[in-house]
Design a protein around this motif. Structure first.
Motif, short mmCIF file in Angstrom:
data_model
loop_
_atom_site.label_atom_id
_atom_site.label_comp_id
_atom_site.label_asym_id
_atom_site.label_seq_id
_atom_site.Cartn_x
_atom_site.Cartn_y
_atom_site.Cartn_z
N GLU A 31 -50.11 -4.22 5.98
CA GLU A 31 -51.10 -4.49 4.92
C GLU A 31 -52.51 -4.37 5.45
O GLU A 31 -53.41 -3.89 4.76
N ARG B 240 -54.32 -0.87 5.28
CA ARG B 240 -54.48 -0.19 4.00
C ARG B 240 -55.57 0.88 4.05
O ARG B 240 -56.66 0.64 4.56
N ARG C 237 -43.32 3.28 0.72
CA ARG C 237 -44.74 2.90 0.85
C ARG C 237 -45.00 1.55 0.18
O ARG C 237 -45.97 1.37 -0.55
N GLN C 238 -44.10 0.61 0.49
CA GLN C 238 -44.31 -0.76 0.04
C GLN C 238 -43.54 -1.71 0.95
O GLN C 238 -42.55 -1.32 1.57
N THR D 240 -42.38 -6.12 1.46
CA THR D 240 -42.26 -7.44 0.86
C THR D 240 -42.43 -8.46 1.97
O THR D 240 -41.67 -8.45 2.95
N PRO E 55 -43.03 -6.97 -4.24
CA PRO E 55 -43.42 -5.98 -3.23
C PRO E 55 -44.93 -5.71 -3.27
O PRO E 55 -45.58 -5.89 -4.30
N VAL E 56 -45.45 -5.27 -2.14
CA VAL E 56 -46.87 -4.93 -2.02
C VAL E 56 -46.98 -3.44 -1.72
O VAL E 56 -46.38 -2.95 -0.75
N ALA E 57 -47.70 -2.72 -2.57
CA ALA E 57 -47.84 -1.27 -2.37
C ALA E 57 -48.73 -0.98 -1.17
O ALA E 57 -49.68 -1.71 -0.89
#
Length: 445
Positions: free
Chosen positions: A233, A236, A263-264, A266, A273-275
């Motif tokens: 993260e 980014r 491309r995600q 958790t 989920p986080v992109a």
């Protein structure tokens, strides 16, 4: 992107007439009635020009010109003025306007002015692209040093791949510079201004690997007092560099595959989920195909990573690069230790080129440090075991002496053959014999 003209005026008749004039002249045009609409299209890379009336309700042409020049000080702005605004237009040219046209204007005058402005804009953008290319090339050659075929090919591959968003697998022995290659890929890409997150997979605590990579929520495990971003993260819009990826536990490799493929991620303890908007570069010092066969590396992860594979050659395969590389590393060491760079005799460079460097650039860097500190640079270096006969050893030694002399004399052929006690003809013959290119020398022969 095709060149175009942004034409802004609040008079409908003038907009219509100008649109027809430019279309007949085969000049693409976008007709707008408000300054804000034009400003939204202007960027530093916009290939066209702006033509705007000065007097308009709301934000006028001068406001638009100043805003456009804030975006790009070299952006061509042509002002359309009434008779009473000529002095104002002249003053605006001192502020950066390209030109002005007084109403009523002849269509031919408008077309010729715009064509000159478009030519100027094209040259500006081409020059910027050339400077970026040259700057990127100089920067890359200062990092991935060497004139050997292997290094020339590696730099060419890096320049080509850097412009894409493809994931990359970098292979090579310990100490060859896989991390330097990864940094170069990142810096030369559009992601260069964003984070480069270096993750040494071998150094991650086994019980915290997943948390380190993907983050966790508060209370996800004992001691998780608050939520924490993982390294993915944090990267980014940038690059994640997974160094020594062959050290990752097989259990984590499955989750890594999912993160790279989808491309995600958790976070631990979370459901949503986080992109991710990242590029992934991985490096391995072992043969991952062999690791797959041994059951210590997932085949599907290998296939996902090696969209593009770059191999960084060891020093034993590019001995000709050792003298120039040693010079560069010695200069870095002198700066690091706040010492003056001592003269480096050709015999020292020759000795460096004939040594075997199992630790590759990392080991050669240590030798350069020792030299700058006044110690024996060859201490601890292993002898060359690659030459299998006396003739081969003598030829390799002669070649290293010539290359070392060329390097120490900054490529001057004249000073090189004088230093070696050779005639010009003899030096040329030996260079031809050993495949030493004139590219390794200056033109003052």
């Amino acid at each position: 992107m095709k060149q175009t003209v942004l034409f802004v005026d609040d008079e409908e008749e003038l907009r219509h007439a100008t649109g027809q004039t430019l279309m007949l002249a085969d000049i693409p045009v976008t007709i707008l009635d408000k300054a804000e609409l034009a400003l939204a299209q202007i960027s530093r890379g916009f290939p066209g020009v702006l033509v705007t009336d000065i007097r308009m309700p709301g934000h006028d042409g001068l406001w638009l010109m100043r805003k456009a020049l804030e975006v790009d000080p070299e952006f061509p702005v042509i002002l359309v003025t009434g008779h009473g605004d000529v002095n104002l237009a002249v003053e605006s040219m001192r502020e950066g306007a390209y030109d002005f046209i007084e109403k009523p204007f002849a269509p031919s005058r408008l077309v010729s002015t715009i064509q000159r402005a478009l030519d100027k804009r094209r040259l500006t953008i081409e020059n910027r692209a050339l400077k970026r290319e040259v700057g990127g090339r100089d920067k890359l050659e200062a990092r991935l040093i060497g004139r050997s075929d292997a290094m020339v090919a590696l730099r060419k591959e890096v320049r080509t791949i850097a412009a894409t968003d493809a994931d990359v697998l970098i292979t090579g022995d310990t100490g060859v510079g896989k991390d330097v290659t990864a940094h170069a890929l990142h810096d030369l890409s559009a992601r260069g201004p964003h984070p480069f997150v270096h993750i040494n997979c071998a150094a991650l605590p086994v019980d915290l690997v997943e948390s380190e990579l993907f983050g966790h929520e508060a209370g996800a495990f004992p001691g998780a007092m608050r939520a924490r971003f993982g390294k993915f993260e944090f990267a980014r819009q940038g690059t994640v560099f997974l160094d020594e990826i062959d050290s990752l536990p097989v259990a984590v490799q499955a989750k890594l595959l999912h993160a790279i493929q989808e491309r995600q991620i958790t976070r631990l303890g979370a459901n949503d989920p986080v992109a991710l908007d990242i590029r992934v570069i991985a490096a391995a010092k072992t043969d991952l195909a062999a690791a797959v066969n041994a059951g210590t590396f997932r085949a599907d992860l290998l296939y996902r990573l090696n969209v593009v594979t770059l191999h960084v050659p060891p020093l034993r395969d590019r001995r000709d690069d050792v003298p120039s590389l040693f010079l560069n590393l010695a200069a870095q060491a002198a700066a690091r230790y706040s010492k003056q760079l001592p003269d480096i005799p050709a015999d020292v460079l020759s000795a460096m080129a004939t040594q075997d460097w199992p630790g590759n650039v990392r080991e050669l860097r240590n030798a350069a440090d020792r030299f700058v500190l006044g110690l024996d640079p060859s201490s601890g270096a292993a002898p060359d075991e690659t030459a299998t006969s006396l003739a081969n050893k003598m030829a390799a030694h002669e070649k290293s002496l010539i290359l070392a002399a060329l390097t120490s004399q900054n490529g001057s052929l004249k000073q090189t053959y004088e230093t070696l006690g050779l005639s010009r003809k003899a030096l040329y013959e030996k260079m031809q014999k050993h495949g030493i290119s004139k590219a390794d020398a200056d033109s003052d022969a």
